[in-house]
Design an enzyme around this catalytic site. Sequence first.
Site, mmCIF file in Angstrom:
data_model
loop_
_atom_site.group_PDB
_atom_site.id
_atom_site.type_symbol
_atom_site.label_atom_id
_atom_site.label_comp_id
_atom_site.label_asym_id
_atom_site.label_seq_id
_atom_site.Cartn_x
_atom_site.Cartn_y
_atom_site.Cartn_z
ATOM 1 C CB ALA A 84 3.873 -6.970 -0.859
ATOM 2 C CD GLU A 124 -1.608 -12.875 2.013
ATOM 3 O OE1 GLU A 124 -2.542 -13.213 1.276
ATOM 4 O OE2 GLU A 124 -0.768 -12.002 1.688
#
Length: 258
Positions: free
Chosen positions: A64, A112
């Site tokens: 992120a 992920e």
Amino acid sequence: MSVVLTELSDRILTVTVNRPEKLNALNAEVLEALRAAFHDARLNPGIGALVVTGAGEKAFVAGADISTFPSLTAAAARDFARKGQVVLDLLETMGKPSVAAINGFALGGGCELALAATFRVAARNARFGQPEVNLGLIPGYGGTQRLPRLVGKGRALELILTADPISADEAQRIGLVNLVVEPAQLRAAARDLATKVLGKAPLAVKYAIDAVNRGSELPFGEAEAYEAALFGLCASTADMKEGVAAFLEKRPARFTGN
């Protein structure tokens, strides 16, 4: 310049996270663009499979965008995690096979994202990790759930709690990755795998993915009952009749998705 690029060829949609200057880090704009791409792919009958990758040679998705983290409140962080989870759930449950073509770093949210794909093909220089505890966080896009289902509880906890990255070869050894190839072969290998699955009965592929994903969350007896129900649905399709006829007649099957 779009932060997510899409290209459709031979019923395979290639979705590329396009922020190479930021190592393809995920932010709100990228997540929304991925959501839109996955939603459209789910509804488009002309798309049979997906390849998900990152632009450039350094990173698939390096996580992120941490530059947004200092201002996060508890409520905002929860919403941030849920938005990412919704996008990755959409990829996992769209009923069409997807291949993560992993070039370079797949860390945090990038790992992920790869976990949500049906298959993972990695370049030999790829690196995988869940480094969130180094930031005082935990994986928030489904990593604490998908990773142990894929590699087992012990290895998942080791990766999450030590935050140590692993190589592509080690990722393949523990079952995180399906195939490791040289970087120059990555896109072709991912497309080859997608193409192979595209040759199978589409509804059977959809129901098999659903049986595995949903069944892993159910008690064994309930999962078997769910499998039997989907087996019954497959038996009612024209593709099942065509597949059996082709087998008995010793010819290639011509599946239509009906």
